[in-house]
Design a protein around this motif. Sequence first.
Motif, PDB file in Angstrom:
ATOM      1  N   MET A 188      -0.366  33.489   5.257  1.00  0.00           N
ATOM      2  CA  MET A 188       0.021  32.503   6.247  1.00  0.00           C
ATOM      3  C   MET A 188       0.311  33.115   7.618  1.00  0.00           C
ATOM      4  O   MET A 188       0.501  32.397   8.596  1.00  0.00           O
ATOM      5  N   PRO A 220       0.984  32.265  12.746  1.00  0.00           N
ATOM      6  CA  PRO A 220       1.021  31.151  11.796  1.00  0.00           C
ATOM      7  C   PRO A 220       0.570  29.818  12.378  1.00  0.00           C
ATOM      8  O   PRO A 220      -0.164  29.062  11.736  1.00  0.00           O
ATOM      9  N   ARG A 278      -3.087  29.550  12.496  1.00  0.00           N
ATOM     10  CA  ARG A 278      -3.657  29.325  11.162  1.00  0.00           C
ATOM     11  C   ARG A 278      -3.481  27.860  10.747  1.00  0.00           C
ATOM     12  O   ARG A 278      -4.373  27.279  10.127  1.00  0.00           O
ATOM     13  N   MET A 305      -4.610  25.414   7.654  1.00  0.00           N
ATOM     14  CA  MET A 305      -3.786  25.967   6.592  1.00  0.00           C
ATOM     15  C   MET A 305      -2.428  25.274   6.551  1.00  0.00           C
ATOM     16  O   MET A 305      -1.885  24.875   7.582  1.00  0.00           O
ATOM     17  N   TYR A 361       1.456  25.533   4.206  1.00  0.00           N
ATOM     18  CA  TYR A 361       2.233  26.406   3.328  1.00  0.00           C
ATOM     19  C   TYR A 361       3.455  25.672   2.817  1.00  0.00           C
ATOM     20  O   TYR A 361       4.225  25.115   3.605  1.00  0.00           O
TER      21      TYR A 361
END
Length: 230
Positions: A48, A70, A73, A78, A80
């Motif tokens: 991440m 992060p 991403r 993405m 998390y």
Amino acid sequence: MLEINSVQAGYDRTTVLHDVTVSVPEDGVAAVLGHNGAGKSTLLRVAMGLLKPKSGTILLNGEDITSLAPNQRVARGMAYVPQGQQSFPHLTTAENLQLVADGRPDGSKAMVEALDLFPVLRELSSRRAGLLSGGQRQQLAIARALITRPRLLLLDEPTEGIQPSVVAEIEETILALSRRGGLSVLLVEQHVGFAMRAGQQYYVLEAGRVTSSGAGGVGSEQTVRAALSV
């Protein structure tokens, strides 16, 4: 979808991951298993961008994202969900979801779809998150992540410490999402049965090293249990 190649990572002078290689199939699930302290959560933090690897590369859909932050991403699809059923405890269930939905072009629609996946959250929409059970907070955490419409979802022990009835609901939702397509999942899990039902690929971590890997499925459960018992 995701390729973690020969990654070495850790904290200060302590190396936690040693030359770890893991890949997540497109529209599929890769399960990472291992005992406490094996490096599973560290692997997700590296994926991440919360922890910079000392060496190795990370590719997302062919793009090298090793140096990306992060938020970059997240912008590439993405999401998390860390351990601990995290939420804003003083906000209601609905407010927790609305925080993520606000500012997104289809936030309201995505929020409705997330509530359809976890109907209990709709029933508890006015209850403060801090008063929810552990299983309900976990469903809320996953729902918040799904509102971002991720292409890749990172889940850290989603069934840990949750009552069996809710575990079954979370399992079925994750399995349904993977079957539906359009979403890849990197799943860290100690529940071997669930991990093998969900995962097309599995990896066993021991002391920060991949000691066993192969095709997932219920037929691999005995192999994985043997690898974990060593």
